[in-house]
Design an enzyme around this catalytic site. Structure first.
Site, PDB file in Angstrom:
ATOM      1  N   GLU A 235      -7.105   1.130   0.816  1.00 24.91           N
ATOM      2  CA  GLU A 235      -6.282   0.855   1.995  1.00 24.91           C
ATOM      3  C   GLU A 235      -5.527   2.111   2.420  1.00 24.91           C
ATOM      4  O   GLU A 235      -5.453   2.459   3.590  1.00 24.91           O
ATOM      5  CB  GLU A 235      -5.302  -0.267   1.664  1.00 24.91           C
ATOM      6  CG  GLU A 235      -4.396  -0.681   2.806  1.00 24.91           C
ATOM      7  CD  GLU A 235      -3.374  -1.722   2.367  1.00 24.91           C
ATOM      8  OE1 GLU A 235      -2.413  -1.373   1.635  1.00 24.91           O
ATOM      9  OE2 GLU A 235      -3.544  -2.906   2.738  1.00 24.91           O
TER      10      GLU A 235
ATOM     11  N   GLU B 152       2.215  -8.493   9.047  1.00 23.19           N
ATOM     12  CA  GLU B 152       2.750  -9.673   8.354  1.00 23.19           C
ATOM     13  C   GLU B 152       4.210  -9.526   7.971  1.00 23.19           C
ATOM     14  O   GLU B 152       4.655 -10.064   6.964  1.00 23.19           O
ATOM     15  CB  GLU B 152       1.912  -9.955   7.083  1.00 23.19           C
ATOM     16  CG  GLU B 152       0.439  -9.760   7.273  1.00 23.19           C
ATOM     17  CD  GLU B 152      -0.403 -10.228   6.101  1.00 23.19           C
ATOM     18  OE1 GLU B 152      -0.475  -9.497   5.102  1.00 23.19           O
ATOM     19  OE2 GLU B 152      -0.970 -11.318   6.191  1.00 23.19           O
ATOM     20  N   GLU B 153       4.936  -8.781   8.750  1.00 21.57           N
ATOM     21  CA  GLU B 153       6.329  -8.510   8.381  1.00 21.57           C
ATOM     22  C   GLU B 153       7.334  -8.895   9.457  1.00 21.57           C
ATOM     23  O   GLU B 153       8.456  -9.251   9.140  1.00 21.57           O
ATOM     24  CB  GLU B 153       6.499  -7.003   8.101  1.00 21.57           C
ATOM     25  CG  GLU B 153       5.695  -6.535   6.916  1.00 21.57           C
ATOM     26  CD  GLU B 153       5.649  -5.017   6.793  1.00 21.57           C
ATOM     27  OE1 GLU B 153       5.438  -4.512   5.684  1.00 21.57           O
ATOM     28  OE2 GLU B 153       5.816  -4.328   7.819  1.00 21.57           O
TER      29      GLU B 153
ATOM     30  N   ASP C  35       3.563 -10.340  13.053  1.00 18.73           N
ATOM     31  CA  ASP C  35       2.701  -9.262  13.544  1.00 18.73           C
ATOM     32  C   ASP C  35       1.532  -9.025  12.593  1.00 18.73           C
ATOM     33  O   ASP C  35       1.459  -9.638  11.521  1.00 18.73           O
ATOM     34  CB  ASP C  35       3.513  -7.974  13.734  1.00 18.73           C
ATOM     35  CG  ASP C  35       3.904  -7.357  12.395  1.00 18.73           C
ATOM     36  OD1 ASP C  35       4.202  -8.095  11.425  1.00 18.73           O
ATOM     37  OD2 ASP C  35       3.910  -6.113  12.300  1.00 18.73           O
TER      38      ASP C  35
ATOM     39  N   TRP D 196       4.517 -16.716   2.676  1.00 17.08           N
ATOM     40  CA  TRP D 196       3.820 -15.691   3.467  1.00 17.08           C
ATOM     41  C   TRP D 196       4.388 -15.626   4.891  1.00 17.08           C
ATOM     42  O   TRP D 196       5.081 -16.560   5.298  1.00 17.08           O
ATOM     43  CB  TRP D 196       2.311 -15.978   3.522  1.00 17.08           C
ATOM     44  CG  TRP D 196       1.508 -14.713   3.586  1.00 17.08           C
ATOM     45  CD1 TRP D 196       0.866 -14.204   4.669  1.00 17.08           C
ATOM     46  CD2 TRP D 196       1.329 -13.770   2.526  1.00 17.08           C
ATOM     47  NE1 TRP D 196       0.285 -12.992   4.340  1.00 17.08           N
ATOM     48  CE2 TRP D 196       0.562 -12.715   3.042  1.00 17.08           C
ATOM     49  CE3 TRP D 196       1.759 -13.714   1.190  1.00 17.08           C
ATOM     50  CZ2 TRP D 196       0.198 -11.605   2.273  1.00 17.08           C
ATOM     51  CZ3 TRP D 196       1.396 -12.610   0.430  1.00 17.08           C
ATOM     52  CH2 TRP D 196       0.624 -11.578   0.969  1.00 17.08           C
TER      53      TRP D 196
HETATM   54  C1  NOJ Z   1       1.845  -7.937   2.110  1.00 17.14           C
HETATM   55  C2  NOJ Z   1       1.324  -7.663   3.477  1.00 17.14           C
HETATM   56  O1  NOJ Z   1      -0.024  -7.840   3.525  1.00 17.14           O
HETATM   57  C3  NOJ Z   1       1.703  -6.272   3.898  1.00 17.14           C
HETATM   58  O2  NOJ Z   1       1.250  -6.027   5.192  1.00 17.14           O
HETATM   59  C4  NOJ Z   1       3.184  -6.139   3.861  1.00 17.14           C
HETATM   60  O3  NOJ Z   1       3.559  -4.821   4.184  1.00 17.14           O
HETATM   61  C5  NOJ Z   1       3.712  -6.498   2.492  1.00 17.14           C
HETATM   62  N1  NOJ Z   1       3.241  -7.805   2.076  1.00 17.14           N
HETATM   63  C6  NOJ Z   1       5.220  -6.414   2.473  1.00 17.14           C
HETATM   64  O4  NOJ Z   1       5.791  -7.375   3.330  1.00 17.14           O
HETATM   65  C1  NOJ Z   2      -2.019  -5.847   4.637  1.00 14.56           C
HETATM   66  C2  NOJ Z   2      -2.110  -5.564   6.087  1.00 14.56           C
HETATM   67  O1  NOJ Z   2      -0.834  -5.241   6.548  1.00 14.56           O
HETATM   68  C3  NOJ Z   2      -2.656  -6.747   6.830  1.00 14.56           C
HETATM   69  O2  NOJ Z   2      -2.833  -6.414   8.176  1.00 14.56           O
HETATM   70  C4  NOJ Z   2      -3.949  -7.196   6.243  1.00 14.56           C
HETATM   71  O3  NOJ Z   2      -4.372  -8.364   6.897  1.00 14.56           O
HETATM   72  C5  NOJ Z   2      -3.828  -7.450   4.758  1.00 14.56           C
HETATM   73  N1  NOJ Z   2      -3.241  -6.328   4.102  1.00 14.56           N
HETATM   74  C6  NOJ Z   2      -5.181  -7.719   4.111  1.00 14.56           C
HETATM   75  O4  NOJ Z   2      -5.995  -6.593   4.233  1.00 14.56           O
END
Ligand code: NOJ
Ligand code: NOJ
Length: 629
Positions: free
Chosen positions: A432, A205-206, A202, A146
């Site tokens: 979402e 999460e990327e 960020d 992650w």
């Molecule tokens: C899962 C993350 O929660 C999401 O924000 C991200 O865009 C994807 N993985 C791809 O990295």
């Molecule tokens: C993906 C989003 O990018 C992230 O900000 C969020 O924490 C997770 N999904 C879970 O909702």
């Protein structure tokens, strides 16, 4: 409307034909009243232990979404949970007394989460474990690959808890705050004060780097944390970092907009909802518009808002926005380069855009004037074509453009809510995302807690309900003349009065594991074993391995894992396991391996190498559904 007949059909089956046109056919005000109820219910249904949609979630644990596959969001993220609880606390303060038990459960759950060791680290001795982004529904660690650490979580959690703590203090419960809640907050503030100047992932999460949303949230937590500490008569050394964090926050401005991520190598343009969600999380009705805390009504923040929204007006990016006049709200998403589920508009961001505008309007009304600067002029021209730069429009003058601007901005805000209404399904459930091409079908995670929470907070702002102020009115918040990259070493301890278990400084030995395993692109190797740090034979909780030295000739997968086996040492059983693409089953090695791990305090690294034993994996192929990650 070409799908009217199917709507009718659905409505006919579920709720009778009189409400066949809900939600698109009802006036905005009515939609908001009804949808707000659904959204608040939706939030509570995703919280353990009694949430109807999330059986198995521990008390106080906020599940991101009940969706268990494509995508699997059946976890709790500290960011989502804390933003959600900020809204729940605000609703509670506004008079919804039924919410208090949820908040007390949340405090308890977070005290426990803080103490568990996880792939980001531990609470003791230096707080690193607090940067862990997500946990399993029962509150145990998630070991999978992650983007970690994520440093917004502790700040957002502190803010949610401080809101509750302030209310308790005002209601005569200062002692309870001091002994039960402050220790949880203090750990988070320590983390912020120690690591605000370190990079992390960020909010999406990327991107590894420094992130506007994170920095702004960190600033807020240190300021209100400092105020609370004073009230309680306790020390917050970390809080002295606030001016430096504020100084750093200004550096995201690039002359036209706030670059979402800096100190990164994402290669993106930097236009991102990150910089819209930050100001709404830092909103203070009574802050001055030129406050460096960067409020929604700040000139640069308004300019940034326009750049952000206009980016998504491009109909080759979002065909769904084609033909919408430039004065009206549109569907907006995370950032233009997004490819997650092909990159679509998000409900929480479209609703966030509305909330942002309601916030700005409220701030103008509170201060009684609007000042237009050269920086904010383009934003205002879009709403009031006669706007002129360097002018201040006062409210008390009848003919003043103040009223026209307030009305136009409010209508603009409403038009973003209307977009969300247009793409809300008849059940009122908010996923979402919704597809960027007509008909804008909902997609990705269903019943997303954060989407629901954003609806609740948006409708509160629209109804003129605002959270308590957090910025002190004094001018002591002025910016340092030069920014310094400083840090205060934190002090951490388990918040036992809130329910955290006693923990001690962990006793780990680092084991270096390496295996030669030929894999196909998309296949990953993990290590799993019989102790907690190796997931207790649960592949979902295995430790990730790295492949950055993998070559065809030497297909190396390796990991350095800190294992806590106590002072005596232990023989640990483990094996490697392959994660297949496209949701296929894991492939396990045959037989068990063992490694002798010495007790901590003695020798550090153990090296183990070998070749994969057993069959390999095979790619799912073109027909499989790819979870776009
Ligand atoms: C899962 C993350 O929660 C999401 O924000 C991200 O865009 C994807 N993985 C791809 O990295
Ligand atoms: C993906 C989003 O990018 C992230 O900000 C969020 O924490 C997770 N999904 C879970 O909702």
């Amino acid at each position: 409307m070409f799908y009217a007949s199917s709507l009718l059909l659905l409505a006919g089956v579920w709720v009778g034909s009189t409400v066949a046109e809900w939600p698109q056919g009802v006036p905005l005000d009515e939609f908001i009243v009804e949808e707000r109820e659904i959204a608040l219910r939706g939030v509570l249904d995703n919280i353990g232990p009694n949430g109807a949609r999330v059986p198995g979630a521990a008390p106080g644990i906020v599940i991101a979404s009940p969706s268990k596959q494509n995508p699997d969001y059946f976890y709790t993220w500290t960011r989502d949970a804390s933003l959600t609880f900020k809204t729940i606390v605000d609703e509670f303060i506004d008079g919804n007394a039924d919410l208090q038990p949820y908040i007390d459960d949340f405090v308890h759950a977070q005290a426990i989460l803080q103490t568990g060791s996880n792939p980001s680290g531990t609470l003791l001795p230096s707080g690193t474990g607090l940067g862990e982004p997500k946990y399993k529904a029962d509150g145990t660690r998630f070991n999978g690959n992650w983007g970690r650490p994520q440093r917004d979580g502790p700040a957002l959690r502190a803010t949610a808890l401080i809101g509750y703590a302030n209310w308790l203090v005002e209601h005569g419960e200062k002692e309870r705050v001091k002994t039960v809640i402050w220790p949880v907050i203090a750990n988070d503030l320590s983390y912020v004060g120690e690591y605000w100047n370190s990079t992390g992932f960020d909010l999406w999460e990327e991107v590894m780097g420094s992130s506007f949303f994170t920095t702004q949230s960190q600033y807020r937590s240190l300021v209100e944390g400092g105020t609370l500490a004073e009230t309680l008569g306790v020390l917050c050394e970390a809080c002295s970092e606030a001016p430096q964090v504020l100084c750093f926050l200004q550096t995201y401005w690039n002359g036209e907009y706030f670059t979402a991520n800096i100190n990164d190598n994402s290669g993106r343009g930097g236009v991102d909802a990150n910089t819209i969600l930050g100001p709404i999380a830092a909103f203070d009705l009574h802050a001055a518009c030129d406050s460096p805390s960067l409020q929604p009504c700040h000139s640069r923040v308004l300019a940034n808002f326009k750049v952000f929204v206009d980016t998504f007006r491009n109909s080759s990016l979002y065909p769904i926005n084609a033909g919408i006049p430039s004065t009206e709200g549109i569907a907006v998403g995370r950032y233009p380069e997004d490819s997650y589920f092909i990159g679509n508009p998000w409900y929480l961001i479209t609703l966030g855009a509305a909330e942002f505008l309601y916030d700005a309007v409220a701030q103008w009304a509170a201060q009684g004037f609007i000042t237009i600067t050269p920086t904010s002029l383009p934003f205002f021209l879009g709403l009031y074509p006669n706007a002129t730069t360097n002018s201040t429009y006062k409210r008390h003058k009848n003919s003043s453009p103040f009223h026209a601007i307030v009305n136009a901005t409010t209508a603009y805000a409403d038009s973003f809510v209307s977009i969300a209404q247009k793409y809300t399904p008849s059940t009122g459930s908010l996923a979402e995302q919704f597809l960027k091409t007509p008909p804008g079908t909902p997609l990705s995670a269903t019943a997303l807690t954060w989407s629901f929470a954003s609806f609740v907070s948006m409708s509160a702002r629209r109804a003129g309900r605002f959270p308590p102020s957090w910025l002190p009115s004094s001018s002591s918040l002025s910016l340092p003349s030069t920014c310094t990259a400083s840090s205060v070493t934190g002090t951490y301890s388990p918040a036992t009065a809130a329910g955290a278990p006693e923990v001690t400084v962990p006793c780990t030995t680092t084991v270096r594991l390496a295996v030669n395993a030929t894999t196909y692109y998309g296949e990953n190797v993990y290590v799993v074993g019989n102790i907690t740090d190796l997931g207790i034979w649960d592949a979902e909780n295995a430790q990730t391995m790295r492949s950055d030295r993998y070559t065809e000739a030497w297909p190396l997968w390796y990991a350095e894992v800190p294992l806590d086996v106590g002072p005596e040492g232990a023989v640990v059983a483990y094996k490697y396991v392959r994660q297949q693409d496209c949701g296929q089953d894991w492939v396990w090695e045959e037989g068990n391996r063992t490694v002798v791990v010495p007790g901590c305090g003695g020798e550090g690294v153990v090296e183990e190498e070998g070749a994969w034993v057993g069959r390999g994996g095979s790619a799912g192929g073109v027909s499989c559904v790819k979870d776009k990650r």
